[in-house]
Structures are given as C-alpha cells and as structure tokens.
Design an enzyme around this catalytic site. Structure first.
Site, PDB file in Angstrom:
ATOM      1  N   THR A  69       0.744  -1.279   0.132  1.00 18.79           N
ATOM      2  CA  THR A  69      -0.112   0.158   0.129  1.00 18.79           C
ATOM      3  C   THR A  69       0.849   1.106  -0.194  1.00 18.79           C
ATOM      4  O   THR A  69       0.655   2.118  -0.546  1.00 18.79           O
ATOM      5  CB  THR A  69      -0.965  -0.043   1.269  1.00 18.79           C
ATOM      6  OG1 THR A  69      -1.724  -1.345   1.290  1.00 18.79           O
ATOM      7  CG2 THR A  69      -1.839   1.181   1.292  1.00 18.79           C
ATOM      8  N   GLU A 280       7.424  -6.623  -5.389  1.00 20.24           N
ATOM      9  CA  GLU A 280       6.536  -7.085  -6.638  1.00 20.24           C
ATOM     10  C   GLU A 280       7.303  -7.122  -7.695  1.00 20.24           C
ATOM     11  O   GLU A 280       8.179  -6.426  -7.861  1.00 20.24           O
ATOM     12  CB  GLU A 280       5.386  -5.969  -6.352  1.00 20.24           C
ATOM     13  CG  GLU A 280       4.468  -5.866  -5.098  1.00 20.24           C
ATOM     14  CD  GLU A 280       3.572  -7.097  -4.901  1.00 20.24           C
ATOM     15  OE1 GLU A 280       3.375  -7.920  -5.888  1.00 20.24           O
ATOM     16  OE2 GLU A 280       3.513  -7.407  -3.418  1.00 20.24           O
TER      17      GLU A 280
END
Length: 336
Positions: A69, A280
């Site tokens: 986030t 990621e």
C-alpha cells in the site's frame, strides 16, 4: 490543512478498520481536516487515489497498510511536480519502511501519533526505468533467483508467519539457485561476471532484517548496491549467517558492496532477468535505477533514526538466533 488517509481495509486482520475513528481524530487534533479512502481490489486503487488527492491539493497523504500500500501511494505522487507530505501507518507483515522510519509497528494508534512530534525527513526515492514503464520504489530493487521467493510465498503464509515464511521458502529454493551472467554499471565502475542476485537498497531493512545495509542513510542520494557473487548453497548460508551476526557479510569476498546514485543492470547473455521492486514484479531488465534525492517529505520518528547501525552491537532476536543455529547445523553436515 487537509489530510487523506488511504487505508487497506484488509490489512492487519482488519485492525485498521476498527481503529479508523481514533486515527482520524489524531490527525484532526494535529490540525488537519481529515478524510479517509478504503482501497478496493481494483488494480492501482491506492495509487490512483493518492494521485487524485495530491492533484486536489491535499497537504498530507497517510498510507495505512502494508508495504505494498505504501509503495502504491508513493507511485501515485512521486511523479508529480507538487508532492504532499506523507505519513505511514504500518499494518503489514514485514513493514520494512516503518522499521527504517522508526514508526511503531504493533500499535496503529501509536503510529498515527507520530504526527504530534512534527518531525519529518526528506526521503530518497528510487526510480526504475525499463522499455515499458517508469516505476518508483521506496525500499528495494532486486533481481536474481532468490528474489523469486517473494512471488512464491503465499500471502496467507506471510500474514501468519511473517518473515519465517521467507526463511522456509528460501531454504527450499537454495538448492535451485544458479548464477546468472550479469552486466551492472554503477557510479564508480562496472561489474561483468556471474552472480546469483543483486540488491539496490534505499533503507537498512529488507524482508524484516535490519542488517543487510548496516550503514544506510535515508537522504544522501545514494543507493546501496549489493551483488552476491556466488550460487553455492553453503556460501550463501554463510553470508546469511554473517548478515544476521551484525552486518558482517559486507566484508565477504563473495559480496560487492557499493554506494551509487545510478545503476544500469541487464543479463550479459540476453536471458530474461525479472526485476523485483518492493516485493512485487517490476518488469524485466535492462533497467536503469536512479536515486531521487530527498524527493518526498515523510513524517518520521526522526530522533530515533540513527545515522548508521553499529555493526558491532546489533540485536539479534530469538528467531534469528535459531536460524543461525540451523545454518551452522546445515553447513556442518555438508562439510563433513
């Protein structure tokens, strides 16, 4: 002044949702007219809202959730000419960025209360550019066989066991680690050779470990480049042991350890080299990393942030001590 809290309602076993009223009140008491946005499963939900809020003139954006986030919020504002201040409320598994900023990681309300200290640091941000996109990262860029474990660890396992999940998956993958011919350019030189992986670090904390970059600084305009020049399982386990024993891995002949503001990385033989950005997938090499010095003003517990970690006296917790013992047992067995 206006603040926008962008929170992941599923982070931290939904503790964010349950503490949201108290969190909003803390920012109100600090002088901000505060509102909230709950992220959705849609791609780039936090990123899009952060960009919208910044362009709407909000003075502070609070990223509440895990490192993913926080990374999305940074990507929403890092490319803008006018960037609001940022604060973070960590509710993830490893919370690397909160570790670096010395934000409380086990108390969401206490993390929000850091705003009351009125302390900020101008943080370096990384930009990774390849043929398809520019992506920003706040903690780590990496490539190589071991970085694949970040994609393979199930999210449920991460949330239950934290970085123990990485230990388990990493131990499983070690026998499959291979060297890759790499070409890596940095400020003072070029690496051409075999390596199992490389790291481009902005902070001292990677995957919950705070000794990987024992001399990190948050605002000096420099990455720490770490190239691991071996794929031998025993040698890698020994490097991990040295790292857990106070950051001593940086003295190993199997490590290239450099400070640099720019890096160009690719495989030397044209093979595919996937880039990992803050845990990621971030596209494929060739990739150019650029350090954007003091790019985002971040609310931080500044008085607790050291200029450098003392590598002679680093606290090793029970989990890491157990891991060291297991490494010693493995290496003893394999050297008999």
């Amino acid at each position: 002044m206006r603040a926008r809290v962008i929170y992941n309602p599923t982070s931290g076993k939904e503790l964010l949702r349950r503490n949201l009223v108290d969190i909003l009140q803390i920012y109100e008491n600090a002088g901000y007219e505060t509102s909230a946005f709950a992220t959705t499963p849609e791609p780039n939900s936090a990123r899009n809202e952060a960009k919208r809020a910044a362009e709407a003139g909000f003075d502070l954006i609070v990223a509440a959730g895990g490192d993913g986030t926080i990374n999305e919020v940074v990507n929403g504002i890092a490319g803008l000419e006018r960037r609001p201040k940022m604060a973070i409320i960590p509710a993830g598994t490893t919370n690397d960025y909160a570790r670096a900023l010395h934000i409380p990681r086990n108390d969401l309300v206490a993390a929000a209360e850091i705003i009351e200290k009125k302390q900020t640091v101008l943080m370096d941000i990384g930009r990774a550019k390849n043929k398809k996109q520019d992506t920003y990262f706040i903690n780590i860029g990496a490539a190589g066989y071991l970085t694949e474990l970040t994609y393979d660890v199930p999210s449920q396992l991460k949330s239950v066991f934290g970085y123990l999940a990485y230990f388990a998956k990493g131990a499983e993958m070690l026998p499959r680690v291979k060297e890759i011919p790499m070409h890596i350019e940095y400020d003072d030189g070029v690496f051409d050779g075999q390596a199992s992986m490389f790291f481009v670090a902005l902070t001292n904390s990677v995957g919950g470990f705070e000794q990987i970059v024992p001399d990190s600084k948050l605002d000096d305009g420099k990455f720490t480049l770490i190239i691991i020049k071996t794929a031998n399982m025993i040698e890698i386990l020994h490097l991990i042991r040295l790292m857990l024993s106070g950051g001593k891995h940086i003295e190993s002949p199997y490590i290239l350890y450099k400070k640099t503001s720019k890096i160009l990385a690719r495989s030397a033989d044209g093979s595919k080299l996937m880039i990992n950005l803050d845990g990621e997938y971030g596209g494929d090499a060739p990739v150019e990393f650029t350090n954007l010095r003091q790019h985002i003003e971040m609310i931080a517990n500044v008085e607790e942030i050291p200029n450098a970690v003392d590598t002679k006296d680093v606290y090793v917790d029970d989990v890491e001590e157990q891991f060291i013992r297991e490494i010693d047992e493995l290496t003893d067995e394999d050297t008999k």
